[in-house]
Design an enzyme around this catalytic site. Structure first.
Site, PDB file in Angstrom:
ATOM      1  CG  ASN A  46      -2.086  -1.066   1.202  1.00 31.78           C
ATOM      2  OD1 ASN A  46      -2.317  -1.469   0.035  1.00 31.78           O
ATOM      3  ND2 ASN A  46      -2.246  -1.576   2.285  1.00 31.78           N
ATOM      4  CG  HIS A 134     -11.352  -2.676   5.776  1.00 30.07           C
ATOM      5  ND1 HIS A 134     -10.861  -2.830   7.033  1.00 30.07           N
ATOM      6  CD2 HIS A 134     -10.405  -2.940   4.958  1.00 30.07           C
ATOM      7  CE1 HIS A 134      -9.822  -3.312   7.195  1.00 30.07           C
ATOM      8  NE2 HIS A 134      -9.435  -3.383   5.683  1.00 30.07           N
ATOM      9  CD  GLU A 178     -13.373   0.670   2.210  1.00 28.67           C
ATOM     10  OE1 GLU A 178     -12.387   0.824   1.561  1.00 28.67           O
ATOM     11  OE2 GLU A 178     -13.838  -0.545   2.333  1.00 28.67           O
ATOM     12  CB  SER A 182      -9.721  -1.832   0.481  1.00 27.41           C
ATOM     13  OG  SER A 182     -10.719  -2.585   1.148  1.00 27.41           O
ATOM     14  CG  ASP A 208     -11.816   3.945   5.900  1.00 22.83           C
ATOM     15  OD1 ASP A 208     -10.743   4.655   5.835  1.00 22.83           O
ATOM     16  OD2 ASP A 208     -11.844   2.923   6.402  1.00 22.83           O
ATOM     17  CG  HIS A 211      -7.423   1.935   0.223  1.00 23.40           C
ATOM     18  ND1 HIS A 211      -6.387   1.041   0.089  1.00 23.40           N
ATOM     19  CD2 HIS A 211      -8.158   1.353   1.307  1.00 23.40           C
ATOM     20  CE1 HIS A 211      -6.470   0.207   1.217  1.00 23.40           C
ATOM     21  NE2 HIS A 211      -7.615   0.285   1.677  1.00 23.40           N
ATOM     22  CE  LYS A 242      -4.883   0.950   3.630  1.00 20.03           C
ATOM     23  NZ  LYS A 242      -4.877   0.996   5.082  1.00 20.03           N
TER      24      LYS A 242
END
Length: 392
Positions: A46, A134, A178, A182, A208, A211, A242
Site C-alpha cells: 500500500n 472494510h 469508503e 480497498s 473512510d 486508500h 498507506k
C-alpha cells in the site's frame, strides 16, 4: 468437540477450500520484495506514492533526530502521560491542511473504525452501510448498539429509498462508506452522498479515506478534497499506513467532536499511544504531501494504463484507481494464477473469501508511483500467458 479437534477441523476445511493462509518471510528491497528467497517487483504493497522505499526521504528525517528526540515508546495512553507535544503538532497540521477546527490521531485505521462508530451511536441510531465496506467498519458497526442495513454497493437509489423509509424512525442515521474501496478499487460518489445527506436534518456521513489520503486531490488530502466536499462530511477518517508511509489514523472534525471522542471512544482511551518518533515521521511526511503532486499524477496514469491493457486482453477488471483487481472467480485458479505471476517476477497476491464474497476471488494489483510503463506491459503479458497456462 474439544478445542484441538475444532481447530484442526477448521484448518483442514480451509486447506480443502484453498483458503488456508500462512505468513510469508518478506524482506523489502526498495521497489522489490524478497519472499521466501525470491526477489519480485512488489505489487501488493500500500506504499502508493513510493515514500516508504524513498531512502533519501528517510535519511533527511533521520538527520532531524537526536538521542533526546528519538522516543521509541509513549509508555502510556494519551490520557495519562502519552500525549507528547508531537501529537498535538500533527493534529494542528492536519486541521490546518483540511481547513477544519480540529483533528484527532489514533493508533490505527482499525482503531478508528472500531472506535468511532460505537462511540457516536446507540439503540436509537440506524447505520446504512455500503455492502463492500472494510472489515474494520463492519466490526465497528457490530460493536455498536445501532441497527444496521447494508445497501448494494454504490447504489444511491437504494440508499435514497432506505433514507426516505427509515429516517423518521431514528434519532440519527449514519451513512457509512469508503471513498476508494480497498478490494474493488472503485469509488463512492461523495458529492452525491453529501447532497443526499443534506436532504435530512438527522443524517450523518462517515467516509473512510484510507486508500485515498495522499493519493487524491491537489494537495493529497483525498477524494473529499478532489470533489470539494470536505466540510460536508461529518466523520472524515484517513490513515497514515498507506500512501503516507507511516502508521496510525486520524479524523478531522470540530473541537466538540474531538472532545467527545476523547471521552467516549474506547479504542482511543484504553490503548498505549503510538511512539513519538513515529508521530514525528508522520508529521514530517504530511508537511511534504502537498508538494509531491507529480507522484499522484504518475500513479493515476499507471492505473489507467494497466486497466486499459488488461481489458484489451479480456480480463475482468474493476475499479478506477491505483488498486486494480482482476476478478478470477474460483479460489484455486486465483492461487495458481498468482503463483505463476510470482514465478514471472511479480509479487501479486490472491484475495479470497472471507475477504471477498464466494466466487469472486481475485488478484489485487496494488500500484505505486514508482512503477514504470515497461513493467506494466511486462506484467500484462505475463498475466495473459499465465491465464493460458492455468486453463482459465
Amino acid at each position: 468437540m474439544n478445542m484441538d479437534t475444532f481447530i484442526s477441523q477448521t484448518l483442514r476445511r480451509l486447506k480443502d477450500e484453498d483458503n488456508l493462509r500462512r505468513l510469508p518471510r518478506v524482506s523489502p528491497e526498495g521497489r522489490y520484495v524478497v519472499v521466501d528467497g525470491k526477489r519480485m517487483l512488489n505489487l501488493s504493497s500500500n506504499d502508493y506514492l513510493g515514500l516508504a522505499s524513498d531512502t533519501a526521504l528517510r535519511r533527511e528525517f533521520l538527520e532531524t533526530l537526536t538521542p533526546q528526540t528519538f522516543l521509541p515508546t509513549s509508555s502510556s495512553s494519551r490520557l495519562l502521560t502519552g500525549n507528547h507535544p508531537v501529537y498535538e503538532a500533527l493534529e494542528k497540521e492536519l486541521a490546518h491542511r483540511f481547513g477544519t477546527e480540529a483533528a484527532l490521531v489514533f493508533g490505527s485505521g482499525y482503531h478508528a473504525n472500531t472506535g468511532i462508530l460505537p462511540a457516536v451511536s446507540d439503540s436509537h441510531t440506524l447505520i446504512l452501510a455500503d455492502k463492500l465496506i472494510h472489515a474494520s467498519l463492519i466490526d465497528g458497526i457490530r460493536l455498536s448498539a445501532a441497527r444496521c442495513i447494508r445497501y448494494r454497493h454504490n447504489d444511491l437509489e437504494q440508499l435514497e429509498r432506505l433514507l426516505a423509509r427509515h429516517h423518521t424512525d431514528y434519532r440519527r442515521v449514519i451513512v457509512v462508506t469508503e471513498s476508494i474501496f480497498s478490494m474493488d478499487g472503485d469509488e463512492a460518489g461523495l458529492k452525491a452522498l453529501c447532497a443526499l445527506k443534506h436532504q435530512y436534518n438527522n443524517v450523518w456521513l462517515y467516509v473512510d479515506e484510507a486508500h485515498a489520503f495522499g493519493v487524491r486531490g491537489r494537495y493529497g488530502l483525498g477524494c473529499a478534497e478532489a470533489e470539494g466536499c470536505i466540510r460536508d462530511i461529518d466523520f472524515l477518517v484517513g490513515t497514515f499506513g498507506k500512501a503516507a508511509a507511516s502508521a496510525g489514523a486520524f479524523i478531522v472534525c470540530t473541537h466538540e467532536l474531538r472532545a467527545y471522542l476523547v471521552n467516549r471512544m474506547r479504542t482511543f482511551i484504553f490503548t498505549t499511544a503510538l511512539p513519538p518518533v513515529n508521530m514525528a515521521w508522520t508529521h514530517f511526511v504530511v508537511r511534504r504531501m502537498a508538494h509531491i503532486h507529480a507522484r499522484r499524477e504518475q500513479l493515476a496514469r499507471s492505473g489507467e494504463l494497466l486497466r486499459t491493457a488488461l481489458r484489451v486482453r479480456k480480463f475482468n477488471v474493476t475499479g478506477s484507481s491505483h488498486i486494480v483487481p482482476v476478478i478470477v472467480g474460483p479460489s484455486d485458479r486465483t492461487i495458481r494464477l498468482a503463483e505463476a505471476l510470482q514465478q514471472g517476477g511479480f509479487y501479486v497476491l490472491p484475495v479470497r473469501p472471507p475477504t471477498v464474497p464466494e466466487g469472486t476471488s481475485r488478484l489485487r494489483i496494488s500500484l505505486t508511483a514508482a512503477i514504470k510503463e515497461e513493467e506494466i506491459h511486462r506484467l500484462t503479458a505475463c498475466l495473459a500467458a499465465s491465464r493460458n497456462a492455468v486453463n482459465m
